[in-house]
Design a protein around this motif. Structure first.
Motif, PDB file in Angstrom:
ATOM      1  N   SER A 410       0.828  -1.212   0.000  1.00  0.00           N
ATOM      2  CA  SER A 410       0.000   0.000   0.000  1.00  0.00           C
ATOM      3  C   SER A 410       0.860   1.258   0.000  1.00  0.00           C
ATOM      4  O   SER A 410       0.494   2.278  -0.612  1.00  0.00           O
ATOM      5  CB  SER A 410      -0.948   0.005   1.203  1.00  0.00           C
ATOM      6  N   SER A 413       2.158   1.654  -3.534  1.00  0.00           N
ATOM      7  CA  SER A 413       1.042   2.041  -4.379  1.00  0.00           C
ATOM      8  C   SER A 413       0.711   3.519  -4.193  1.00  0.00           C
ATOM      9  O   SER A 413       0.420   4.234  -5.161  1.00  0.00           O
ATOM     10  CB  SER A 413      -0.173   1.174  -4.063  1.00  0.00           C
ATOM     11  N   ARG A 414       0.764   4.002  -2.933  1.00  0.00           N
ATOM     12  CA  ARG A 414       0.471   5.418  -2.671  1.00  0.00           C
ATOM     13  C   ARG A 414       1.471   6.327  -3.389  1.00  0.00           C
ATOM     14  O   ARG A 414       1.092   7.323  -4.019  1.00  0.00           O
ATOM     15  CB  ARG A 414       0.522   5.687  -1.155  1.00  0.00           C
TER      16      ARG A 414
END
Length: 570
Positions: A410, A413-414
């Motif tokens: 995550s 991905s951010r």
């Protein structure tokens, strides 16, 4: 002087003295050599039926002679040579041997003297060596055999009842280098280089080279999945050679029964096709099942029972059925290696990469200003050969978090999605500026300011260099949790990362779209790409093969080639 008297009309012989006296009388005439207007390349240097045995003996003396000494300032008749015809034939052999082979037919049409000298085989042997790298000695091949990877014919000798195999070699004893040059090398010179076969979505990489006294088409195959760092595999698809003087033979090498009759047709510039005239040689006694098992061992290095993934079994069976129907009757289109620049991130070229259930595929990495593109040379039913699989934005480097945070998908991905949004805003702003510029250009009152927009271009162009200057020489790298990799033996350090996009699509190249990802540069020969949406990682390794006759004549020619193979794939 006897050779000079025979070929050039000078020396103590009575006939030579008469011709010399006649030449003195008409000073500036054409000499004693009659004109010859035959310009057929295959007849360059070849005498007609009137050439006597004495001519052959003279030619043998010339061939055995070493490099001739330079002529003296004053000739035997008390004056300096006035034309090439008055030079010793040994020296003319050296001069003619340094000319390109394509110029020799014109030279042979000048006069019979030049034509006779061009029958000297050492001239053509030198052209074969310097232009095509042929180093074999025709006079020794009857003893040593052909030294080109054991691809010569092995066929049963019907006169030997025991069925032993014998080597059927061309008749090199009566063959000349002039025949090799004119009937083989020069005739088929247009098919040398790199080619991509038209095999639907699968493509391929064919390298046509001069190998010994053969022209051979080698199909290059990636190593077995997932060993991306292993060397390429290759197998011959066809070969061309001279079985007799002035007669080139094309043989298909596909299948497991040895060479057999084939045909090559040059369709048009940068395109040719092959045809097998004996497709029964491709069949195996055990039928299609035996053919499939043999193909599977060669293509994947395993049996179908070793592949537990059902989807992969379907893909493998589909590829076998699709590719085997061609029976080596294929059309090939020329491809070039990408041109390089000192400003490139790494040297462009061909790489082999992992593509999940599709196995290893060949990708061409090229640089285009702010962008780097990966184009598929081999493909699959989802993304066919010729499509642009990845695109790297060199103006947007990524600063990866530390190793512990990098394991969190995550977090990665951010970071990538933030850069994606930034790129979207920049592209929108650039489009608005282009629209305003077009409106301003249509209005005579508004003139563009000098240097307008240059600052933004310089900033984009320098982003890559600035990122490399700030980034350390290497930084730790690990794949985030949940990202699947076919090869777990990937490097644990990287140089730099960039934002990029990858092309994904459904079966049959349906609903294609570009999704964000991360380009990871490990070293000069390896890079990777993280597909965020697929949660997958592809590792690429450079193909370390020196391909000849594969350089693009210009940057424009390479760009046109990329456009053509992509349009064909679409």
């Amino acid at each position: 002087m006897a050779v000079c008297a025979r070929l050039c009309g000078v020396g103590p012989a009575r006939g030579c003295r008469r011709r010399g006296a006649a030449r003195e009388q008409r000073r500036g005439g054409g000499g004693d050599s009659e004109p010859d207007t035959d310009t057929d390349p295959e007849e360059a240097g070849g005498g007609g039926g009137g050439d006597s045995v004495e001519d052959d003996e003279v030619m043998e003396r010339i061939e055995c002679a070493g490099p001739a000494p330079l002529p003296a300032e004053v000739g035997p008749n008390g004056r300096a040579p006035m034309s090439l015809l008055e030079l010793p034939p040994e020296l003319l052999v050296q001069i003619f041997g340094s000319l390109p082979g394509t110029d020799l037919p014109s030279l042979a049409s000048v006069c019979t003297t030049f034509r006779r000298i061009l029958r000297t085989d050492t001239i053509w042997r030198r052209r074969c060596r310097e232009e095509y790298g042929v180093c074999e000695n025709l006079r020794k091949l009857e003893i040593t055999g052909v030294s080109c990877r054991d691809v010569y014919a092995k066929r049963i000798n019907p006169r030997v009842k025991s069925g032993r195999f014998m080597k059927i070699l061309p008749d090199y004893e009566h063959m000349e280098y002039r025949d090799v040059y004119t009937c083989l090398l020069h005739r088929y010179r247009h098919i040398l280089g790199l080619w991509q076969p038209d095999i639907g979505p699968y493509g391929g990489l064919l390298n046509v080279v001069v190998d010994g006294l053969f022209i051979i088409g080698w199909m290059y195959l990636p190593p077995h999945d997932p060993h991306v760092d292993d060397p390429m595999r290759f197998k011959p698809l066809f070969r061309i050679h001279l079985m007799e003087r002035k007669s080139a033979t094309v043989e298909c090498m596909y299948g497991h029964k040895g060479p057999h009759n084939g045909h090559i047709q040059i369709v048009k510039k940068d395109e040719f096709s092959t045809k097998c005239n004996q497709t029964d040689h491709h069949r195996m006694s055990g039928g299609r099942q035996e053919e499939f098992r043999t193909w599977l061992r060669e293509e994947w290095g395993r049996t179908l029972e070793d592949i537990f993934h059902e989807h992969m079994q379907e893909l493998i069976l589909m590829k076998f059925i699709y590719t085997s129907q061609y029976d080596n009757c294929l059309t090939y289109r020329r491809i070039y290696l990408p041109p390089s620049s000192p400003d490139d991130l790494i040297k462009p070229g061909l790489f082999k990469g992992t593509y999940g259930s599709h196995g290893l595929e060949i990708v061409m990495l090229s640089f285009h200003g702010r962008k780097a593109k990966g184009t598929k040379i081999t493909g699959d039913p989802n993304i066919p050969a010729g499509q642009q699989t990845v695109e790297i934005d060199l103006a947007h480097p990524l600063q990866l978090p530390d190793v512990e945070n990098l394991r969190d998908f995550s977090e990665l991905s951010r970071i990538v999605l933030e850069v994606q949004e930034q790129v979207r805003r920049e592209e929108q702003q650039q489009q608005e500026e282009e629209d305003r510029s077009q409106q301003a250009a249509s209005s005579p009152a508004a003139q563009p300011q000098a240097g307008e927009g240059a600052e933004g271009q310089e900033t984009a162009a320098g982003a890559e260099q600035a990122a490399q200057d700030k980034a350390p020489a290497s930084q730790p790298f690990v794949l985030p949790m949940g990202v699947i990799s076919r090869n777990e033996d990937y490097p644990r350090t990287c140089r730099i990362c960039f934002y990029g996009t990858g092309l994904i699509a459904g079966h049959g190249f349906t609903s294609p779209e570009r999704t964000p990802g991360v380009f990871v540069l490990f070293d000069d020969d390896r890079f990777g790409f993280i597909w965020l949406e697929l949660k997958s990682f592809s590792l690429y390794s450079r193909i370390k093969v020196s391909f000849q006759n594969a350089e693009a004549p210009s940057r424009e020619a390479f760009d046109e080639m990329l456009k053509n193979i992509q349009s064909l794939a679409t």
